[in-house]
Design a protein around this motif. Sequence first.
Motif, PDB file in Angstrom:
ATOM      1  N   GLN A 174     -37.172  82.171  44.749  1.00  0.00           N
ATOM      2  CA  GLN A 174     -38.980  82.301  44.467  1.00  0.00           C
ATOM      3  C   GLN A 174     -39.471  81.802  43.748  1.00  0.00           C
ATOM      4  O   GLN A 174     -39.480  82.433  42.166  1.00  0.00           O
ATOM      5  N   PRO A 175     -40.274  81.019  43.461  1.00  0.00           N
ATOM      6  CA  PRO A 175     -41.341  79.993  42.349  1.00  0.00           C
ATOM      7  C   PRO A 175     -42.204  81.585  42.190  1.00  0.00           C
ATOM      8  O   PRO A 175     -42.698  82.157  42.579  1.00  0.00           O
ATOM      9  N   LEU A 176     -42.776  81.437  41.102  1.00  0.00           N
ATOM     10  CA  LEU A 176     -43.602  82.230  40.316  1.00  0.00           C
ATOM     11  C   LEU A 176     -44.241  81.814  39.371  1.00  0.00           C
ATOM     12  O   LEU A 176     -44.878  80.386  38.991  1.00  0.00           O
ATOM     13  N   ALA A 177     -45.727  81.897  39.473  1.00  0.00           N
ATOM     14  CA  ALA A 177     -46.623  81.251  39.138  1.00  0.00           C
ATOM     15  C   ALA A 177     -47.223  82.266  37.053  1.00  0.00           C
ATOM     16  O   ALA A 177     -45.975  82.698  36.999  1.00  0.00           O
ATOM     17  N   ARG A 178     -47.466  81.738  36.459  1.00  0.00           N
ATOM     18  CA  ARG A 178     -47.391  81.535  35.060  1.00  0.00           C
ATOM     19  C   ARG A 178     -48.367  83.283  35.372  1.00  0.00           C
ATOM     20  O   ARG A 178     -49.462  82.752  35.698  1.00  0.00           O
ATOM     21  N   LEU A 468     -51.515  72.550  23.232  1.00  0.00           N
ATOM     22  CA  LEU A 468     -51.043  72.884  23.997  1.00  0.00           C
ATOM     23  C   LEU A 468     -50.437  72.019  24.267  1.00  0.00           C
ATOM     24  O   LEU A 468     -50.405  71.165  24.395  1.00  0.00           O
ATOM     25  N   PHE A 469     -48.933  72.287  24.409  1.00  0.00           N
ATOM     26  CA  PHE A 469     -47.551  70.628  24.606  1.00  0.00           C
ATOM     27  C   PHE A 469     -47.450  71.392  26.529  1.00  0.00           C
ATOM     28  O   PHE A 469     -48.053  71.719  27.229  1.00  0.00           O
ATOM     29  N   PRO A 470     -47.588  70.260  27.053  1.00  0.00           N
ATOM     30  CA  PRO A 470     -46.611  70.232  28.140  1.00  0.00           C
ATOM     31  C   PRO A 470     -45.614  71.271  29.298  1.00  0.00           C
ATOM     32  O   PRO A 470     -45.260  70.905  28.095  1.00  0.00           O
ATOM     33  N   PHE A 471     -45.256  71.064  29.503  1.00  0.00           N
ATOM     34  CA  PHE A 471     -44.299  71.679  30.467  1.00  0.00           C
ATOM     35  C   PHE A 471     -43.926  70.523  31.706  1.00  0.00           C
ATOM     36  O   PHE A 471     -44.384  69.046  31.617  1.00  0.00           O
ATOM     37  N   SER A 472     -42.152  70.695  31.516  1.00  0.00           N
ATOM     38  CA  SER A 472     -41.750  69.311  32.480  1.00  0.00           C
ATOM     39  C   SER A 472     -42.206  68.764  33.566  1.00  0.00           C
ATOM     40  O   SER A 472     -42.676  69.903  34.362  1.00  0.00           O
ATOM     41  N   LEU A 473     -42.235  67.775  34.092  1.00  0.00           N
ATOM     42  CA  LEU A 473     -42.238  67.663  35.212  1.00  0.00           C
ATOM     43  C   LEU A 473     -41.462  68.560  36.505  1.00  0.00           C
ATOM     44  O   LEU A 473     -41.530  68.843  37.334  1.00  0.00           O
ATOM     45  N   ALA A 474     -40.382  68.796  35.489  1.00  0.00           N
ATOM     46  CA  ALA A 474     -38.936  69.404  36.840  1.00  0.00           C
ATOM     47  C   ALA A 474     -40.012  70.895  36.916  1.00  0.00           C
ATOM     48  O   ALA A 474     -38.837  71.416  38.022  1.00  0.00           O
ATOM     49  N   LYS A 475     -40.204  71.648  35.480  1.00  0.00           N
ATOM     50  CA  LYS A 475     -40.332  72.959  35.208  1.00  0.00           C
ATOM     51  C   LYS A 475     -41.710  72.859  37.470  1.00  0.00           C
ATOM     52  O   LYS A 475     -41.478  73.848  37.653  1.00  0.00           O
ATOM     53  N   ILE A 484     -48.519  76.216  37.671  1.00  0.00           N
ATOM     54  CA  ILE A 484     -49.537  75.080  37.451  1.00  0.00           C
ATOM     55  C   ILE A 484     -49.316  74.345  35.612  1.00  0.00           C
ATOM     56  O   ILE A 484     -48.692  74.587  34.583  1.00  0.00           O
ATOM     57  N   GLN A 485     -49.372  73.567  35.778  1.00  0.00           N
ATOM     58  CA  GLN A 485     -49.071  72.430  34.557  1.00  0.00           C
ATOM     59  C   GLN A 485     -50.154  72.423  33.812  1.00  0.00           C
ATOM     60  O   GLN A 485     -51.640  72.564  33.880  1.00  0.00           O
TER      61      GLN A 485
END
Length: 490
Positions: A174-178, A468-475, A484-485
Amino acid sequence: MKNLINYTVVLLLLVFSGCSEDLESVKYDDINPSIFPSSEADVQAIVASAYYPLRGSYGNGIHSTSENGLMFILDATTEILQGPYGVQQEASLHSYKASSTSFTRFYDVFYNKISNMTLSIDRIEKSNVNEQIKKKAIAEVRCARGLLAYELFDLYGPIVVAPLEVLKNPLDEQPLARLSNAEMVSFIENDLKAAAAELKSPAETPYGRFSNGLARMVLIRLYLHEKRWAEVEEQATAIMDMNYYGLEENYAGLWDITAPVSSKEVIWAVPADYAGTSENQWQLMVLPNNFPGRGGYGTIQSSWKFYDSFESTDIRKMALIAEFTGTDGVTYNRANPANYMQLGPIPLKIHPDAARTTALTTVDMIIYRYADVLLSRAEALVNKTGTPTQAAIDLVNIVRRRAKISEIELVNYATLAKFNEMILLERSHEYWCENGQYRSDLIRHGKFTEHAIDLNGAASQSEPYKALFPFSLAKISEGKGKFIQNQGYN
């Protein structure tokens, strides 16, 4: 979540050659949770596995001194380090984006380690070993989890923290939110406070292991991040009241080839070894290939802007090598930099260790020191009320006296703006090339973008969102709309 299906405790460690107490090199595979852990040795193996991602290793140790570690990449986003090419140039120019794997990798490689630690805590809690052993073991794992969670939070903002019930059902994806910012801070804070309550004092803690002093030190970093000044002061006072820590007279000696195992200044260090289980590659990173003794790849330099910001007698400046005569007989310096010093001096804070027989060194990686407690408390005292005080100036002068530079006077730093400008500079001079925390200091004071543009001019691609650094496109894709990016990277 897929990586959690086959949860194993892997112990290659020790890594921590100075951390021998109750930790032995063992490897456990295909663990059956119904029977493991069943002994104190099993519990200690789980504890050791919590140290594993926090060591210095090129592939999967977050405190590597290479471009895959925090110090290198974070200091390179500031005037402390500059790179003429590659990821180090991306960091210096703030040109990183969501496809920049060198910046997204810290989350991709390490976020699941937090989940592993959550499962470890649950396993220890349900074991039948002595309750005191369980309490101390859980405290150590919670300290590791709080430290790693803080480091990722500092890089990316709130992250995904999977609940235990989700981790126990890995096939039910199940996808989880930050988490929200408040939830993230609370998660880290709860771990570190619980660890501080149960961990041993620094006097009782073997070198390289977590003490209650470290738990409180990371709390200081968390509270600085959130500008919770009263709590910064509270934790700093608690550390000072231990009457254990103090400054070493010989600043440079902290990074000698002889490990500072008995130093009262070191709050936590990552021991290095030649076997490569915990690597210090810094000479390889910074020394030019023609450096006398034994050279390296010369991948990164400091900046002349940073070098010029020191007072001439400051002993902390001495490890910024502004001139050397190469094996080719040529003397290189600012006037004749070639491709070795065109951006700045060589930032060799640690011992050159010219006798090393491999690319690695056994000079340990100091992550937190007592000087940080003094300067953090000074900053908190002033920012809590908005008024500089003599007590805060006195704390700064303790650090400056050891650096062999003149003491400062309150009359010259009587406004909040003047004081904060001074404390920010002092922090950069004291902690360069240690744990990369100066980036966070700049962000806290609203100077991150300003300093980057001042350093690189029109070439800089810095914007406020680059804090802040970015999250990967895969994540982001795996999150199916829940993950959310960070703003600015879409």
